[in-house]
Scaffold this active site. Structure first.
Site, PDB file in Angstrom:
ATOM      1  N   LYS A 178     -31.129  -2.409 -10.848  1.00 24.25           N
ATOM      2  CA  LYS A 178     -31.455  -2.857 -12.213  1.00 24.25           C
ATOM      3  C   LYS A 178     -32.563  -2.514 -12.535  1.00 24.25           C
ATOM      4  CE  LYS A 178     -28.106  -6.840 -11.768  1.00 24.25           C
ATOM      5  NZ  LYS A 178     -28.357  -8.155 -11.763  1.00 24.25           N
ATOM      6  N   GLU A 230     -25.284 -12.169 -11.635  1.00 27.12           N
ATOM      7  CA  GLU A 230     -26.413 -12.876 -12.375  1.00 27.12           C
ATOM      8  C   GLU A 230     -26.689 -12.037 -13.746  1.00 27.12           C
ATOM      9  OE1 GLU A 230     -31.018 -13.851 -11.507  1.00 27.12           O
ATOM     10  OE2 GLU A 230     -29.878 -12.992  -9.657  1.00 27.12           O
ATOM     11  N   ARG A 290     -23.135  -2.146   0.471  1.00 26.42           N
ATOM     12  CA  ARG A 290     -23.355  -1.809  -0.700  1.00 26.42           C
ATOM     13  C   ARG A 290     -23.198  -0.093  -1.002  1.00 26.42           C
ATOM     14  NH1 ARG A 290     -27.372  -4.361  -2.845  1.00 26.42           N
ATOM     15  NH2 ARG A 290     -27.645  -3.008  -4.688  1.00 26.42           N
TER      16      ARG A 290
HETATM   17  P1  ATP Z   1     -30.111  -8.501  -8.340  1.00 27.44           P
HETATM   18  O1  ATP Z   1     -31.198  -7.652  -7.683  1.00 27.44           O
HETATM   19  O2  ATP Z   1     -30.681  -8.660  -9.819  1.00 27.44           O
HETATM   20  O3  ATP Z   1     -29.752  -9.639  -7.838  1.00 27.44           O
HETATM   21  P2  ATP Z   1     -27.747  -7.365  -7.901  1.00 27.44           P
HETATM   22  O4  ATP Z   1     -27.359  -5.948  -8.126  1.00 27.44           O
HETATM   23  O5  ATP Z   1     -27.439  -8.140  -6.568  1.00 27.44           O
HETATM   24  O6  ATP Z   1     -29.085  -7.384  -8.608  1.00 27.44           O
HETATM   25  P3  ATP Z   1     -25.967  -9.185  -8.936  1.00 27.44           P
HETATM   26  O7  ATP Z   1     -25.852  -9.657 -10.402  1.00 27.44           O
HETATM   27  O8  ATP Z   1     -26.560 -10.473  -8.112  1.00 27.44           O
HETATM   28  O9  ATP Z   1     -26.713  -8.132  -8.913  1.00 27.44           O
HETATM   29  O10 ATP Z   1     -24.672  -8.670  -8.360  1.00 27.44           O
HETATM   30  C1  ATP Z   1     -23.552  -9.227  -8.408  1.00 27.44           C
HETATM   31  C2  ATP Z   1     -22.413  -8.554  -7.337  1.00 27.44           C
HETATM   32  O11 ATP Z   1     -22.276  -7.366  -7.244  1.00 27.44           O
HETATM   33  C3  ATP Z   1     -22.941  -9.445  -5.970  1.00 27.44           C
HETATM   34  O12 ATP Z   1     -22.014  -9.898  -5.235  1.00 27.44           O
HETATM   35  C4  ATP Z   1     -23.448  -7.955  -5.465  1.00 27.44           C
HETATM   36  O13 ATP Z   1     -23.389  -8.145  -4.029  1.00 27.44           O
HETATM   37  C5  ATP Z   1     -22.723  -7.179  -6.012  1.00 27.44           C
HETATM   38  N1  ATP Z   1     -23.348  -5.859  -5.728  1.00 27.44           N
HETATM   39  C6  ATP Z   1     -24.443  -5.474  -6.492  1.00 27.44           C
HETATM   40  N2  ATP Z   1     -24.713  -4.132  -6.156  1.00 27.44           N
HETATM   41  C7  ATP Z   1     -23.890  -3.649  -5.493  1.00 27.44           C
HETATM   42  C8  ATP Z   1     -23.792  -2.218  -4.847  1.00 27.44           C
HETATM   43  N3  ATP Z   1     -24.695  -1.292  -5.161  1.00 27.44           N
HETATM   44  N4  ATP Z   1     -22.675  -2.163  -4.215  1.00 27.44           N
HETATM   45  C9  ATP Z   1     -21.708  -3.043  -3.962  1.00 27.44           C
HETATM   46  N5  ATP Z   1     -21.769  -4.153  -4.518  1.00 27.44           N
HETATM   47  C10 ATP Z   1     -23.010  -4.655  -5.297  1.00 27.44           C
HETATM   48 MG    MG Z   2     -27.876 -10.345  -6.572  1.00 29.12          MG
END
Ligand code: ATP
Ligand code: MG
Length: 585
Positions: A302, A57, A292
């Site tokens: 974030k 996002e 994750r």
């Molecule tokens: P938000 O809480 O803003 O949704 P987010 O960390 O989920 O934050 P996204 O931009 O939705 O951010 O994440 C993009 C991709 O990165 C998604 O597929 C998410 O699952 C993956 N991702 C985010 N954080 C992690 C993490 N700590 N480890 C592995 N993958 C991650």
């Molecule tokens: Mg997300």
């Protein structure tokens, strides 16, 4: 060692060999069964049998956790000759900005990945699918799979039930499809205020899975979108949009983090319904969850990272102490070291913490082979070689890299006055101390053997200079040098020729390995020593260092010329990591 053992040992240490993991196994099984073989796009082109996607996002800077997702999705596509689409999940109008789109694309490319293949440029924006998503929603209404709910937000929440209690049907659940359709069109036409109506999937209000209790799929939001402007005032919900995005892009394997496990039944339900409606062909994409990345001594939320920036606890998103991709890049991490790290940690099915030392270890392993060596004196103390001719400038020679003679030599001058490290002199030596103390002989590295004769002190008794005499026939690399046996070899740089530089000694941002675990306030465990700025003296050749160039400062660790602040006239180096893992020791 037997041949097999040798092979196994080689495989275990071959950092290029992809680590096996369950996602890899899943793809291999699908390839073996031919599940996604022979699919074609509308132009008749055969589609790859493996298509993954990275779907951020655009609402913030990426961090090391996203790097894991990038390496995983792009890495698996690469390893299996497939495709990974770069997709911005920009269905939420209020939080997204172009600045984030740009930094995310930059981060993915920096990590070494590309969304283009011979069939095209696979950079997509979910917002480009809004028309299709809307059209599919109308279909779901007509087919009896969705309805417009006009309950108040409070009633809707109340009627949703709880984990222990089934939900209650909305009084609007059975309104005729034509009525829902007309309302949905009026919603789109802007005839209602935010929250007045909502479109919901019609599934099962008694489902034990809360996500299946008639989830909302479209809401009214009078908001400007960074790409579609004011065209829309209804926006799809994430759970509705994501499976459609995957299916439109012909994704085969949709990998996401574990918190989406309970959303999978809706993912499948939705795509099944849309396949029935002729929107998508089977086989459909399949969602699989992985753990994750949680990294010790770091935070990867974030929202919390934003707090560090907004409260000026760090110097911006690209502060070298930040676990953001822009931060670790500026710190001096290489893309190869991040890829190596992601391979080493593999993927798991349940959440765990990965130790920061694993990330640092990958960096050391990558840089050890690459980084040219240089001498730097970080805590300078003056050494005066009393019997050295006043104006003599004596060239000394050292390898650029000790294990790569083909990379040649560097030279730097020895003069009567040189800088040594403060810690390399003790007036009264402790047991086992072999460096400078009165009466002891040591070698100036790549130079001569010298004998310490004493020191000068200021009025407070602080040592301000050390004195020695050199042996003119003892130079490294000459025959005479073999006649001298010393236990200490000391790095130095000529006072007259040294390059003065700002050196930023970075360390871990937190002192607690799990700074935000269990709702802890991470600001309580900030490491006050995570950044120290000093003036150091470097061997003169370092004046040619270019921004982003990495070096091993002998004895001290790996350093990088800061990509933002470094210049030939004002050199600035960041410590990436020390030579050995000495954290907490
Ligand atoms: P938000 O809480 O803003 O949704 P987010 O960390 O989920 O934050 P996204 O931009 O939705 O951010 O994440 C993009 C991709 O990165 C998604 O597929 C998410 O699952 C993956 N991702 C985010 N954080 C992690 C993490 N700590 N480890 C592995 N993958 C991650
Ligand atoms: Mg997300």
């Amino acid at each position: 060692m037997s041949n097999d053992l040798k092979k196994a040992a080689a495989a275990a240490t071959d950092t290029n060999a992809p680590a096996s993991n369950f996602l890899r196994g899943l793809i291999e099984a699908d390839l073996a069964s031919g599940k996604y073989a022979n699919r074609t796009d509308p132009n008749g082109n055969v589609l790859p049998s493996v298509i993954t996607r990275f779907p951020p996002e655009p609402n913030g800077y990426l961090h090391i956790g996203h790097a894991k997702s990038i390496c995983l999705n792009f890495g698996l596509a690469r390893d299996f000759g497939g495709r990974c689409t770069m997709r911005f999940d920009d269905t939420n109008p209020t939080k997204e900005e172009q600045e984030y789109v740009d930094t995310i694309l930059d981060a993915v490319q920096w990590l070494g990945f590309d969304w283009k293949d011979d069939q095209g440029d696979h950079l997509y924006f979910a917002s480009d699918y809004f028309d299709q998503m809307y059209f599919m929603a109308e279909y779901l209404i007509t087919a009896g799979h969705a309805y417009v709910d006009s309950q108040s937000a409070e009633d809707m929440a109340k009627n949703r039930g709880s984990f222990s209690e089934p939900g209650k049907n909305s009084p609007f659940r059975d309104r005729p499809a034509e009525e829902s359709l007309a309302l949905f069109r009026s919603m789109k036409a802007g005839e209602f205020k935010d929250g007045e109506h909502i479109l919901r999937a019609k599934i099962d209000m008694a489902s034990p899975n809360m996500n299946m209790r008639d989830p909302a799929i479209y809401r009214i939001r009078h908001a400007h979108h960074h790409r579609t402007g004011d065209k829309w005032c209804v926006y799809p919900m994430y759970d509705y949009a994501h499976p459609i995005e995957d299916a439109i892009e012909n994704v085969t394997h949709s990998f996401c983090t574990l918190e989406f496990q309970d959303h999978r039944p809706f993912y499948d339900w939705l795509l099944e319904r849309l396949a029935e409606g002729g929107f998508f062909k089977k086989p459909l994409p399949v969602q699989t969850e992985f753990a994750r990345l949680n990294l010790t001594y770091a935070i990867t939320s974030k929202r919390k990272l934003l707090q560090l920036v907004e409260e000026n606890i760090v110097d911006g998103w690209d502060d070298p102490r930040m676990p953001t991709i822009v931060g670790i890049r500026r710190r001096g991490y290489t893309p190869e070291s991040i890829q190596l790290f992601c391979e080493r940690i593999g993927v798991a099915k349940s959440d765990s913490w990965i130790d920061m030392s694993t990330l640092e270890g990958a960096l050391r392993d990558d840089l050890d082979a690459k980084a040219p060596r240089a001498v730097a004196v970080l805590r300078p103390l003056k050494l005066i070689i009393d019997n050295f001719p006043d104006n003599l400038v004596d060239e000394c020679k050292a390898p650029v890299h000790p294990h790569h003679p083909e990379r040649g030599h560097r030279t730097f001058p020895l003069t009567k006055e040189v800088w040594i490290e403060e810690e390399d002199f003790m007036e009264v030596p402790t047991k086992g101390y072999f460096r400078f103390f009165p009466g002891n002989k040591v070698r100036l590295k790549y130079g001569y053997v010298v004998e310490c004769t004493g020191c000068d002190k200021d009025e407070n008794g602080k040592v301000i200079a050390v004195h020695c005499n050199y042996f003119a026939d003892s130079k490294s690399g000459t025959e005479g040098s073999a006649n001298y046996k010393v236990k200490g070899t000391i790095p130095w740089v000529s006072v007259q020729h040294a390059l003065e530089a700002e050196v930023r000694l970075y360390d871990r941002l937190f002192t607690d390995p799990n700074p935000d675990a269990g709702g802890k306030d991470f600001k309580q465990s900030l490491n006050p020593n995570a950044k120290e700025v000093i003036t150091a003296y470097l061997e003169q050749g370092m004046r040619h260092a270019l921004p982003d160039e990495k070096f091993q400062f002998e004895r001290h660790g790996y350093f990088v010329a800061d990509r933002v602040d470094h210049s030939a006239t004002k050199p600035v180096f960041n410590r990436v990591v020390t030579l050995k893992d000495s954290w907490g020791k």
